[in-house]
Structures are given as structure tokens and as C-alpha cells.
Design an enzyme around this catalytic site. Sequence first.
Site, PDB file in Angstrom:
ATOM      1  N   SER A   1      75.789 -15.440 -76.170  1.00  0.00           N
ATOM      2  CA  SER A   1      76.168 -16.419 -77.185  1.00  0.00           C
ATOM      3  C   SER A   1      75.368 -16.202 -78.461  1.00  0.00           C
ATOM      4  O   SER A   1      74.228 -15.745 -78.426  1.00  0.00           O
ATOM      5  CB  SER A   1      75.933 -17.848 -76.680  1.00  0.00           C
ATOM      6  OG  SER A   1      76.301 -18.790 -77.668  1.00  0.00           O
TER       7      SER A   1
ATOM      8  N   LYS B   1      77.566 -19.882 -68.990  1.00  0.00           N
ATOM      9  CA  LYS B   1      78.105 -19.617 -70.323  1.00  0.00           C
ATOM     10  C   LYS B   1      79.349 -20.472 -70.583  1.00  0.00           C
ATOM     11  O   LYS B   1      79.569 -20.961 -71.690  1.00  0.00           O
ATOM     12  CB  LYS B   1      78.439 -18.132 -70.465  1.00  0.00           C
ATOM     13  CG  LYS B   1      79.113 -17.742 -71.791  1.00  0.00           C
ATOM     14  CD  LYS B   1      78.264 -18.142 -73.011  1.00  0.00           C
ATOM     15  CE  LYS B   1      78.656 -17.413 -74.287  1.00  0.00           C
ATOM     16  NZ  LYS B   1      80.043 -17.568 -74.698  1.00  0.00           N
TER      17      LYS B   1
ATOM     18  N   GLU C   1      79.600 -26.809 -76.475  1.00  0.00           N
ATOM     19  CA  GLU C   1      79.880 -26.417 -77.867  1.00  0.00           C
ATOM     20  C   GLU C   1      81.144 -27.117 -78.383  1.00  0.00           C
ATOM     21  O   GLU C   1      81.162 -27.630 -79.504  1.00  0.00           O
ATOM     22  CB  GLU C   1      80.044 -24.903 -77.928  1.00  0.00           C
ATOM     23  CG  GLU C   1      80.344 -24.320 -79.288  1.00  0.00           C
ATOM     24  CD  GLU C   1      80.575 -22.818 -79.190  1.00  0.00           C
ATOM     25  OE1 GLU C   1      81.609 -22.349 -79.703  1.00  0.00           O
ATOM     26  OE2 GLU C   1      79.736 -22.125 -78.579  1.00  0.00           O
TER      27      GLU C   1
ATOM     28  N   HIS D   1      78.143 -23.860 -71.410  1.00  0.00           N
ATOM     29  CA  HIS D   1      77.632 -23.774 -72.780  1.00  0.00           C
ATOM     30  C   HIS D   1      78.776 -23.938 -73.773  1.00  0.00           C
ATOM     31  O   HIS D   1      78.695 -24.708 -74.733  1.00  0.00           O
ATOM     32  CB  HIS D   1      76.933 -22.434 -72.988  1.00  0.00           C
ATOM     33  CG  HIS D   1      76.707 -22.057 -74.416  1.00  0.00           C
ATOM     34  ND1 HIS D   1      77.720 -21.572 -75.238  1.00  0.00           N
ATOM     35  CD2 HIS D   1      75.597 -22.079 -75.196  1.00  0.00           C
ATOM     36  CE1 HIS D   1      77.252 -21.338 -76.440  1.00  0.00           C
ATOM     37  NE2 HIS D   1      75.956 -21.625 -76.433  1.00  0.00           N
ATOM     38  N   ASN D   2      79.859 -23.190 -73.563  1.00  0.00           N
ATOM     39  CA  ASN D   2      80.986 -23.252 -74.487  1.00  0.00           C
ATOM     40  C   ASN D   2      81.663 -24.616 -74.459  1.00  0.00           C
ATOM     41  O   ASN D   2      82.145 -25.100 -75.472  1.00  0.00           O
ATOM     42  CB  ASN D   2      81.993 -22.150 -74.159  1.00  0.00           C
ATOM     43  CG  ASN D   2      81.524 -20.783 -74.606  1.00  0.00           C
ATOM     44  OD1 ASN D   2      80.334 -20.564 -74.813  1.00  0.00           O
ATOM     45  ND2 ASN D   2      82.440 -19.846 -74.746  1.00  0.00           N
TER      46      ASN D   2
END
Length: 483
Positions: free
Chosen positions: A130, A185, A192, A188-189
Site C-alpha cells: 500500500s 491488505k 480506506e 486496510h482497503n
Amino acid sequence: MQQKGDIAVIGLAVMGQNLILNMNDHGFHVVAYNRTTSKVDEFLNGNAKGTNIIGAYSIEDMISKLKSPRKIMLMVKAGDVIDQFIDTLVPHLDTGDIIIDGGNSNFTDTERRAHVLKAKGIYFIGTGVSGGEEGARFGPSMMPGGMTEAWGAVKPIFQAIAAKTPNGEPCCEWVGSGGAGHFVKMVHNGIEYGDMQLICEAYQFMKDLLGLDNENLSEIFNQWNNTELNSYLIEITANILKFKDTEGYVIDRILDTAGQKGTGKWTGINALDLGIPLTLIAESVFARCISSQKAIRLQAESVYGKKSFHKLSASDELLSDLQQALLFAKIISYAQGYMLMQEASTEHDWSLNYGDIALMWREGCIIRSVFLDKIKAAFAKNPKLENLLFDDYFSVILKKALPSVRRIVAKAVEAGITMPALTSSLSFFDGFTTGRLPANLLQAQRDYFGAHTYERLDKPRGEFFHTDWIGSNTHVSSSGYNV
């Protein structure tokens, strides 16, 4: 004789090129390969000119230029392309060689690939990367997972090129086995998505309801960036809002339809599969979906009328409420994301280190913020912390911010300002902090029409009961009937 490479990178789009240059800067010899080999020459004669980067023009050529065990990182589009490259590489590899997927792959694909390659004696790592183009070039956040035996071979490279915290810690640590790296991940996204949607909702509230212009909005976001909201996304929002070209403010000419690449959707799907109330992130995905329906929104506006907002005064008190509401919702978003990771860790036996994950996100990635230091500290203090909302630091903030959230949500609803993510954070909090919810009626309904049974307050958990609601003189329940 040319020195052999420490690692090869396949895929010379911007992310691949920048990771290679980053590795070169840190003293590693990198072999660069692209299926369209003309891009290799373009890279070597362009951005890589004067470096120690080694070009390769076929799979065989690339492999011959690598030290053993060979480490090959795929920086190509997720999906079938990854499988095609793996199938092409395997016949040329030896036992103990390592394939790394640095794309946004679905964690289930990573689990499958690791299982298949293990049987062939090849190690596989799926690592989330990222930070976008700038992060890849100067220090990304990296979330590697897969076969633990391979970590020692790639650790010096990954931790060297990763972003560093203010204390010098690399934002890269081993996440766990199988698809753990890509799962983290994915979360995480998802977070986001939530952060971005919350910022957009605050932007619309101030623009449409408070009547603030772009310069005022930029200044407010700048001020917020000096508080607990300090983050990369708040920082770039302030920069975006004041950016002008020869035609004026760019932000005012951008079409209001948002795209997505799937990771937010995957996060929501996995939350449903695992039974985790990831409400804020799900609403953020749906907000993008409704934004994409521009034509039908315009049609609906013509039917129901364009909203005319009764402007409110942009008082210090109201702006403070909005700031507190944004902080409140951000905490809820992270708490939900961590709930999902905790459940997945149990489901897949990953033993995730939640403090390390916060550290990996501290710098280099899109959601980087000072806020993550507090999450790391919470899990350092209590590694078995059941929920972020139970940590003293976060509970104090939530209690203080709660009246502000209620005021902002009430004003937005009354005015017709859409704030799905912020509103969902409040609904989640009110549900999460209520000891008795109306699900007793829901269970009665299910038992009435489908004999699904229910548990009782006055009996031990795990005992199920059925009521003959319609006088059918039967005591057969759906859960007690096995063909």
C-alpha cells in the site's frame, strides 16, 4: 561477469518500476522483466538508467540471472494473470524457490496458490503493498503472508524498502500463514473506503449546509490535520480543495461518480460470511455504488426536486461537533475492521498480531495516521483486547464525542444531507452498547413462521425451545428435524 540478482520483479507498470528503483536504492540487485519486452528497454534507458538494475528478456533469461533461492515478485494485475505466470514459472524453478504476489489478490486465491505450490516444493508469499506510486518508490506499507519458511529470505529486502515509523521501525512484518497478508491488505482497503467516505460526508456537510467555499474548506481540513485526525487522507483533502489550474478549482469540475476495484466489496462479503457487523465500510461501498448511478440520480432529482438547503452558521461549536463526529466514526471504522480480522484470525488459525498490523499501517500506506500509534499501544497494553472500543483511550474519546455525533446526524437528516457512513457509525455504536435488543421479537417471528426455535433468558445458552404459536398441536421444530 554481471553480478546475479537478489530478486526479480515481473511487471513494469508504475508500481513495479518504482518498487525496483526502491530496491536498487537500498543496494539490492534487481532483475526487471516484462512480458512485453520492449518495456524492459524503455525502463533501462529511462528511469533505470545509470542504476544496477538488470534487464531480462524471457522467463529463462530472468531465472538464469538470479541467485538461489530465486525470489520472483509478480507486480501484475490480480486474477488469472497471476495463475498464468505461476504456471509459466514453476517448470523452471527448483525446490525452495520463492514466488511473491505483490498485487491486490483475493486472499482465497492466495490460500489456493500457496497450497498448490507447497506440493511442488515452491514457496509462495502473498503480500499487500500500500502507498500508491509514491509509496512504492520511497517506502510502502507491506503486509506479507503465506509460507512462513520463506519469510527469512525476503525479510531483509522488504523491511529495507518499507516505510519507517518515526521511531525507525519498518512498516512491514510477517502477518501469518496462507492468505493472511492479502486478507489484512483487504481490510486496510476497506478501512480506506470508510475514511474516504467519511471525509466526503464532512465535505458535503460544510459545502452544502454551511455554505463554505473551497478555501475555507481547505483551511478547516488543514486545522483538523493538527489534531487527532492527523492523517494522509486529511492532508491531501486540504491540498485538493485549494488546487486551481487555469480554469479555476479542479475539484468543482470532477464528475461525482466513484469507482472501485473490488477490495471494499470483498471486505463486506467476508464480513457477512463471518457474521461481523462491518456496517460503516459496507455503507462506504454502497455510497460508491449509488454515486455511479449518475443518470438515474438526475432523473430522481427531477421527480422529487432539487434540494434547497437552509444554510446554518459555520460556528466554531458546529465545526467542533463535525470534527468530533469524524473522529468518532473513524474509531468505529477501525474497530469494525479489527473485529473482522480477529474473527478471521480465529477462523483460519492465523494468530494475527494486531499491534504489528497497526505499525504496518503507521506510515507508507493510504490510511497512515498518528491515530494508529494509539491502536498499537492498545494492543501492546492488552494483547488479548477483545475490542478497540474497550480500550481506555478510545472509550474516553467516544464518550466525549457522542453528543457531537448525535447533533451532526440530526442536522444532516433534517436538512436532507446524505451521511450514510457517519450515520451507520452511530447506529452501530448504539446497538453495540445496548444490552437488550429487539432480536427477541425477531426470533419469535422466525419461530412462528418457520419453527426455527429460540433460546430463553431464564435458561442456559445452547438450549432451544419452540412454541406452538398457531395451535397446530405439533412440537416439531426446523432445527430438530433431520431427514
